[in-house]
Design a protein around this motif. Sequence first.
Motif, PDB file in Angstrom:
ATOM      1  N   GLY A 159      15.720  33.679  36.270  1.00  0.00           N
ATOM      2  CA  GLY A 159      16.053  34.479  37.442  1.00  0.00           C
ATOM      3  C   GLY A 159      15.037  35.589  37.690  1.00  0.00           C
ATOM      4  N   ASN A 160      13.807  35.372  37.256  1.00  0.00           N
ATOM      5  CA  ASN A 160      12.742  36.368  37.367  1.00  0.00           C
ATOM      6  C   ASN A 160      12.044  36.231  38.731  1.00  0.00           C
ATOM      7  OD1 ASN A 160      10.608  38.099  37.097  1.00  0.00           O
ATOM      8  ND2 ASN A 160       9.726  37.133  35.273  1.00  0.00           N
ATOM      9  N   LEU A 161      12.562  36.941  39.711  1.00  0.00           N
ATOM     10  CA  LEU A 161      12.034  36.838  41.073  1.00  0.00           C
ATOM     11  C   LEU A 161      10.582  37.287  41.177  1.00  0.00           C
ATOM     12  CD1 LEU A 161      15.139  38.293  42.951  1.00  0.00           C
ATOM     13  CD2 LEU A 161      14.441  35.909  42.902  1.00  0.00           C
ATOM     14  N   VAL A 162      10.268  38.398  40.542  1.00  0.00           N
ATOM     15  CA  VAL A 162       8.892  38.914  40.604  1.00  0.00           C
ATOM     16  C   VAL A 162       7.938  37.954  39.915  1.00  0.00           C
ATOM     17  CG1 VAL A 162       7.374  40.813  39.951  1.00  0.00           C
ATOM     18  CG2 VAL A 162       9.699  41.287  40.737  1.00  0.00           C
ATOM     19  N   GLY A 163       8.379  37.396  38.780  1.00  0.00           N
ATOM     20  CA  GLY A 163       7.546  36.420  38.078  1.00  0.00           C
ATOM     21  C   GLY A 163       7.284  35.193  38.935  1.00  0.00           C
ATOM     22  N   ILE A 164       8.311  34.731  39.636  1.00  0.00           N
ATOM     23  CA  ILE A 164       8.143  33.583  40.533  1.00  0.00           C
ATOM     24  C   ILE A 164       7.117  33.904  41.606  1.00  0.00           C
ATOM     25  CG2 ILE A 164       9.294  32.235  42.343  1.00  0.00           C
ATOM     26  CD1 ILE A 164      11.859  32.415  40.646  1.00  0.00           C
ATOM     27  N   GLU A 165       7.231  35.082  42.184  1.00  0.00           N
ATOM     28  CA  GLU A 165       6.303  35.478  43.251  1.00  0.00           C
ATOM     29  C   GLU A 165       4.876  35.606  42.732  1.00  0.00           C
ATOM     30  OE1 GLU A 165       5.203  36.177  47.064  1.00  0.00           O
ATOM     31  OE2 GLU A 165       7.209  35.611  46.377  1.00  0.00           O
ATOM     32  N   LEU A 166       4.721  36.171  41.548  1.00  0.00           N
ATOM     33  CA  LEU A 166       3.379  36.298  40.957  1.00  0.00           C
ATOM     34  C   LEU A 166       2.744  34.928  40.735  1.00  0.00           C
ATOM     35  CD1 LEU A 166       4.052  39.099  38.302  1.00  0.00           C
ATOM     36  CD2 LEU A 166       2.474  39.279  40.245  1.00  0.00           C
ATOM     37  N   LEU A 167       3.510  34.009  40.198  1.00  0.00           N
ATOM     38  CA  LEU A 167       2.984  32.684  39.891  1.00  0.00           C
ATOM     39  C   LEU A 167       2.666  31.882  41.151  1.00  0.00           C
ATOM     40  CD1 LEU A 167       5.424  31.948  36.953  1.00  0.00           C
ATOM     41  CD2 LEU A 167       2.923  32.042  36.754  1.00  0.00           C
ATOM     42  N   ILE A 168       3.567  31.936  42.137  1.00  0.00           N
ATOM     43  CA  ILE A 168       3.326  31.189  43.376  1.00  0.00           C
ATOM     44  C   ILE A 168       2.158  31.787  44.143  1.00  0.00           C
ATOM     45  CG2 ILE A 168       4.304  30.592  45.624  1.00  0.00           C
ATOM     46  CD1 ILE A 168       7.007  30.259  44.306  1.00  0.00           C
ATOM     47  N   SER A 169       2.058  33.117  44.140  1.00  0.00           N
ATOM     48  CA  SER A 169       0.929  33.764  44.817  1.00  0.00           C
ATOM     49  C   SER A 169      -0.395  33.387  44.160  1.00  0.00           C
ATOM     50  CB  SER A 169       1.096  35.287  44.789  1.00  0.00           C
ATOM     51  OG  SER A 169       2.249  35.669  45.512  1.00  0.00           O
ATOM     52  N   ALA A 170      -0.336  33.106  42.866  1.00  0.00           N
ATOM     53  CA  ALA A 170      -1.546  32.706  42.141  1.00  0.00           C
ATOM     54  C   ALA A 170      -1.857  31.233  42.326  1.00  0.00           C
ATOM     55  CB  ALA A 170      -1.390  33.023  40.655  1.00  0.00           C
ATOM     56  N   GLY A 171      -0.957  30.492  42.975  1.00  0.00           N
ATOM     57  CA  GLY A 171      -1.246  29.092  43.279  1.00  0.00           C
ATOM     58  C   GLY A 171      -0.642  28.080  42.339  1.00  0.00           C
ATOM     59  N   CYS A 172       0.433  28.419  41.640  1.00  0.00           N
ATOM     60  CA  CYS A 172       1.035  27.448  40.729  1.00  0.00           C
ATOM     61  C   CYS A 172       1.654  26.291  41.512  1.00  0.00           C
ATOM     62  CB  CYS A 172       2.087  28.111  39.845  1.00  0.00           C
ATOM     63  SG  CYS A 172       3.626  28.485  40.708  1.00  0.00           S
ATOM     64  N   ASP A 173       1.903  25.205  40.822  1.00  0.00           N
ATOM     65  CA  ASP A 173       2.454  23.995  41.439  1.00  0.00           C
ATOM     66  C   ASP A 173       3.981  24.121  41.525  1.00  0.00           C
ATOM     67  OD1 ASP A 173       3.123  21.502  42.309  1.00  0.00           O
ATOM     68  OD2 ASP A 173       2.301  20.410  40.580  1.00  0.00           O
ATOM     69  N   THR A 174       4.496  24.247  42.734  1.00  0.00           N
ATOM     70  CA  THR A 174       5.954  24.413  42.908  1.00  0.00           C
ATOM     71  C   THR A 174       6.699  23.076  42.869  1.00  0.00           C
ATOM     72  OG1 THR A 174       5.735  24.325  45.322  1.00  0.00           O
ATOM     73  CG2 THR A 174       5.673  26.503  44.286  1.00  0.00           C
ATOM     74  N   SER A 175       5.959  21.981  42.755  1.00  0.00           N
ATOM     75  CA  SER A 175       6.610  20.667  42.677  1.00  0.00           C
ATOM     76  C   SER A 175       6.573  20.086  41.271  1.00  0.00           C
ATOM     77  CB  SER A 175       5.949  19.684  43.652  1.00  0.00           C
ATOM     78  OG  SER A 175       4.595  19.454  43.290  1.00  0.00           O
ATOM     79  N   SER A 176       6.022  20.861  40.321  1.00  0.00           N
ATOM     80  CA  SER A 176       5.924  20.366  38.948  1.00  0.00           C
ATOM     81  C   SER A 176       7.298  20.167  38.339  1.00  0.00           C
ATOM     82  CB  SER A 176       5.100  21.331  38.090  1.00  0.00           C
ATOM     83  OG  SER A 176       5.752  22.584  38.003  1.00  0.00           O
ATOM     84  N   ARG A 194      21.522  26.373  37.559  1.00  0.00           N
ATOM     85  CA  ARG A 194      21.935  27.552  36.798  1.00  0.00           C
ATOM     86  C   ARG A 194      22.650  28.597  37.650  1.00  0.00           C
ATOM     87  NH1 ARG A 194      19.062  30.048  31.634  1.00  0.00           N
ATOM     88  NH2 ARG A 194      20.546  31.689  31.232  1.00  0.00           N
ATOM     89  N   TYR A 195      22.151  28.820  38.864  1.00  0.00           N
ATOM     90  CA  TYR A 195      22.666  29.938  39.657  1.00  0.00           C
ATOM     91  C   TYR A 195      23.444  29.544  40.915  1.00  0.00           C
ATOM     92  CZ  TYR A 195      19.360  32.519  36.758  1.00  0.00           C
ATOM     93  OH  TYR A 195      18.680  33.045  35.699  1.00  0.00           O
ATOM     94  N   GLY A 196      23.293  28.321  41.361  1.00  0.00           N
ATOM     95  CA  GLY A 196      23.968  27.929  42.598  1.00  0.00           C
ATOM     96  C   GLY A 196      23.069  28.092  43.808  1.00  0.00           C
ATOM     97  N   GLU A 197      23.451  27.425  44.867  1.00  0.00           N
ATOM     98  CA  GLU A 197      22.605  27.349  46.064  1.00  0.00           C
ATOM     99  C   GLU A 197      22.374  28.699  46.736  1.00  0.00           C
ATOM    100  OE1 GLU A 197      20.057  25.767  48.439  1.00  0.00           O
ATOM    101  OE2 GLU A 197      21.189  24.328  47.220  1.00  0.00           O
ATOM    102  N   SER A 198      23.316  29.632  46.625  1.00  0.00           N
ATOM    103  CA  SER A 198      23.224  30.888  47.380  1.00  0.00           C
ATOM    104  C   SER A 198      22.457  31.996  46.653  1.00  0.00           C
ATOM    105  CB  SER A 198      24.630  31.394  47.728  1.00  0.00           C
ATOM    106  OG  SER A 198      25.359  31.667  46.533  1.00  0.00           O
ATOM    107  N   HIS A 199      21.945  31.716  45.479  1.00  0.00           N
ATOM    108  CA  HIS A 199      21.279  32.764  44.679  1.00  0.00           C
ATOM    109  C   HIS A 199      19.905  33.104  45.253  1.00  0.00           C
ATOM    110  CE1 HIS A 199      19.655  34.834  41.121  1.00  0.00           C
ATOM    111  NE2 HIS A 199      20.915  35.062  40.823  1.00  0.00           N
ATOM    112  N   ASP A 200      19.460  34.351  44.984  1.00  0.00           N
ATOM    113  CA  ASP A 200      18.158  34.813  45.479  1.00  0.00           C
ATOM    114  C   ASP A 200      16.999  33.991  44.925  1.00  0.00           C
ATOM    115  OD1 ASP A 200      19.338  36.741  46.993  1.00  0.00           O
ATOM    116  OD2 ASP A 200      18.884  38.418  45.643  1.00  0.00           O
ATOM    117  N   VAL A 201      17.119  33.530  43.700  1.00  0.00           N
ATOM    118  CA  VAL A 201      16.047  32.715  43.107  1.00  0.00           C
ATOM    119  C   VAL A 201      15.837  31.455  43.942  1.00  0.00           C
ATOM    120  CG1 VAL A 201      15.365  31.343  41.108  1.00  0.00           C
ATOM    121  CG2 VAL A 201      16.422  33.572  40.775  1.00  0.00           C
TER     122      VAL A 201
END
Length: 217
Positions: A159-176, A194-201
């Motif tokens: 549930g690390n939103l900032v980590g997700i943003e850092l990685l995607i901004s750096a160009g990680c593969d979101t389909s892996s 883990r969190y359900g469809e309505s979660h911020d993640v």
Amino acid sequence: RKAEEEAVEARKLAEMKASKAARKRAEEEATIAARKKAEEEAAAEARKLAKKTAAAEAKRAEEEAAIAKRKAEEEAAEAIVREQNRPEALHEQIQIEVRKALEAAEQVESDGFRASDLRFAASRGQNDLLAHYISEMPAWIDASDAGGWRPLHEAARAGNLVGIELLISAGCDTSSRTGRSENGGTALWWAIQRYGESHDVVALLRFHNAFEAGPAR
């Protein structure tokens, strides 16, 4: 003759009593009839008033129902708009934390690190370290462990939103996908489990058009 006179007097007296009784009875009947009529009129007026009151209450109830319906529709429409705008608003909000992590990363000093350190930082929300590792070794943003778990998978699971943003901004593969043969779930799939469809993640990953796929059967 005297007897006849007495008889006449007696008849007159009887007639007077009968007439008086008849008048009294007629008066009583008239009183009863008047009372009954008054009661019927009062009842009719009460029914009319009750009908008018019921009609007014029904109209008021209809107006209140219409107002409540209109308010519910407006609130539903506002909720839809908020939900549509939520991913973008969430993304903008996260940018503040991303900038803080990037600023903190400039103060990080490390003699060396491994690819597993990116996954660990992503899973623990240590975003200053994660930002530092990404800047030092951007090629490791998609480095996986033996089970196919990459930093993005770990950030999504944590549930690390900032980590997700850092990685995607750096160009990680979101389909892996996870798994030894990369036949497991994507980061978005794991987040939903883990969190359900309505979660911020989930909202953030969908904002970035992340691919959703579960383990291959």
